[in-house]
Design a protein around this motif. Structure first.
Motif, PDB file in Angstrom:
ATOM      1  N   LEU A 146       0.854  -1.181   0.000  1.00 48.63           N
ATOM      2  CA  LEU A 146       0.000   0.000   0.000  1.00 48.63           C
ATOM      3  C   LEU A 146       0.892   1.234   0.000  1.00 48.63           C
ATOM      4  O   LEU A 146       1.727   1.401   0.893  1.00 48.63           O
ATOM      5  N   LEU A 147       0.747   2.093  -1.008  1.00 45.85           N
ATOM      6  CA  LEU A 147       1.578   3.282  -1.153  1.00 45.85           C
ATOM      7  C   LEU A 147       0.767   4.536  -0.886  1.00 45.85           C
ATOM      8  O   LEU A 147      -0.405   4.640  -1.271  1.00 45.85           O
ATOM      9  N   GLU A 148       1.416   5.525  -0.237  1.00 45.93           N
ATOM     10  CA  GLU A 148       0.809   6.827   0.029  1.00 45.93           C
ATOM     11  C   GLU A 148       1.870   7.915  -0.058  1.00 45.93           C
ATOM     12  O   GLU A 148       3.072   7.632  -0.053  1.00 45.93           O
ATOM     13  N   ARG A 149       1.414   9.151  -0.102  1.00 46.81           N
ATOM     14  CA  ARG A 149       2.340  10.280  -0.031  1.00 46.81           C
ATOM     15  C   ARG A 149       2.748  10.523   1.419  1.00 46.81           C
ATOM     16  O   ARG A 149       1.995  10.259   2.351  1.00 46.81           O
ATOM     17  N   ALA A 150       3.965  11.037   1.603  1.00 47.66           N
ATOM     18  CA  ALA A 150       4.458  11.401   2.935  1.00 47.66           C
ATOM     19  C   ALA A 150       4.938  12.839   2.900  1.00 47.66           C
ATOM     20  O   ALA A 150       5.445  13.317   1.873  1.00 47.66           O
ATOM     21  N   ALA A 151       4.792  13.525   4.020  1.00 46.96           N
ATOM     22  CA  ALA A 151       5.176  14.937   4.074  1.00 46.96           C
ATOM     23  C   ALA A 151       6.686  15.124   3.994  1.00 46.96           C
ATOM     24  O   ALA A 151       7.172  16.129   3.473  1.00 46.96           O
ATOM     25  N   ASP A 152       7.443  14.156   4.501  1.00 49.79           N
ATOM     26  CA  ASP A 152       8.900  14.261   4.522  1.00 49.79           C
ATOM     27  C   ASP A 152       9.474  13.880   3.158  1.00 49.79           C
ATOM     28  O   ASP A 152       9.397  12.717   2.755  1.00 49.79           O
ATOM     29  N   PRO A 153      10.064  14.815   2.427  1.00 49.97           N
ATOM     30  CA  PRO A 153      10.601  14.491   1.096  1.00 49.97           C
ATOM     31  C   PRO A 153      11.818  13.578   1.151  1.00 49.97           C
ATOM     32  O   PRO A 153      12.237  13.031   0.133  1.00 49.97           O
ATOM     33  N   GLY A 154      12.390  13.404   2.340  1.00 51.45           N
ATOM     34  CA  GLY A 154      13.569  12.559   2.471  1.00 51.45           C
ATOM     35  C   GLY A 154      13.249  11.098   2.674  1.00 51.45           C
ATOM     36  O   GLY A 154      14.164  10.272   2.789  1.00 51.45           O
ATOM     37  N   THR A 155      11.975  10.747   2.743  1.00 51.71           N
ATOM     38  CA  THR A 155      11.586   9.350   2.924  1.00 51.71           C
ATOM     39  C   THR A 155      10.965   8.812   1.637  1.00 51.71           C
ATOM     40  O   THR A 155      10.615   9.557   0.731  1.00 51.71           O
ATOM     41  N   GLY A 156      10.821   7.499   1.584  1.00 52.46           N
ATOM     42  CA  GLY A 156      10.130   6.887   0.467  1.00 52.46           C
ATOM     43  C   GLY A 156      11.054   6.453  -0.657  1.00 52.46           C
ATOM     44  O   GLY A 156      12.263   6.331  -0.497  1.00 52.46           O
TER      45      GLY A 156
END
Length: 290
Positions: A146-156
């Protein structure tokens, strides 16, 4: 903004008295994934199914639609408690399919097309029991992310890159097909998987070259990166697995990486897949909290 894995799950067929079903296994993995994330099926906007081998050699309709129905994802976007349209499609690229789906998911999530995207990967022997066919190499199993957006641009996830072997004559070194001369009346329950001699060695060499190329392009320190590859998953698959993981291998490897002890000074993960072609794909990944 990063694209992160909110949850991951696997499902393996272990009942010898019932035939394996790619739709059922993908549905089980998907529901387990959503339960782990505490997300309702109606909260998923897009489903991408990347499995290759299916029960009865079914290719139409798209298995993604059958998995969508099995999971209950937005079956009626007018009557659903959380009204929203749902979309699903198949994406077939063998062992590299999950990372292809991640690449498509990055675009869909980044543009706001959907809030959540579910990837399913399931392979089963068309006869319903991989263990009964000694010439068929893959396991009856499934995985889901399951994929989602995250606020931290340094993750993912980082960029997904694809690699091919140099010096090939264009012929695929691995293929699954129906042998029309020998299948007789049982064609829907049979499959022929052909591998040229040295396939495993070539795939391993290409995977190693892909990791080195990706690390050089994006400045990864491999001493501080945990590589998640198909053989890693095979070495520590779920209880009862018979055969090699195929399209679900990245999910198995990811689960093992999170369940194991995090290596000291490890900054993140690097997914690498390799299969028919031979072809390989890589994508870096930094879990939230690392």
């Amino acid at each position: 903004m990063g694209i992160v894995i909110t949850a991951a799950a696997t499902a393996v067929h272990t009942d010898p008295h019932t035939p394996a079903s790619a739709v059922d296994l993908a549905g089980r993995a998907a529901r387990s994934c959503l339960d782990s994330a505490r997300v309702s099926a109606s909260g998923v906007g897009v489903l991408i199914n990347v499995g290759v081998y299916r029960e009865h050699n079914t290719f139409e309709p798209a298995l993604s639609a059958l998995v969508q129905k099995q999971v209950g994802i937005n079956l009626d976007y007018l009557a659903d408690p959380q009204p929203s349209p749902g979309f699903s499609f198949d994406l077939m690229n063998g062992a590299c399919g999950v990372l292809n789906a991640v690449q498509a998911g990055q675009a869909l999530l980044a543009t706001g097309t959907t809030e959540r995207l579910l990837i399913t990967a399931a392979d089963v022997h068309p006869g319903g029991n991989a263990a009964a066919d000694p010439d068929y190499p893959y396991a009856d199993l499934a995985g889901a992310l399951l994929l989602e957006r995250a606020a931290d641009p340094g993750t993912g996830f980082g960029p997904v890159r694809h690699y091919g072997a140099d010096g090939t004559d264009g012929a695929c070194d691995t293929g699954g097909y129906l042998d029309l001369d020998t299948m007789g009346t049982a064609g829907r329950s049979r499959i022929t998987v052909r591998r040229t001699p040295g396939h495993d060695a070539r795939a391993g060499e290409l995977a190693a070259a892909a990791v080195a190329s990706y690390a050089e392009e994006f400045g990864l320190d491999l001493d501080r990166t945990l590589v998640v590859g198909p053989r890693t998953a095979a070495a520590d698959g779920p209880h009862g697995i018979t055969g090699e993981p195929h399209t679900a291998a990245p999910v198995l490897g990811y689960r093992r990486a999170l369940d194991g002890v995090r290596p000291e000074d490890c900054d993140g993960l690097l997914f690498v897949t390799a299969g028919a072609g031979p072809a390989a794909a890589c994508a870096s990944y930094r879990p939230q909290g690392w």
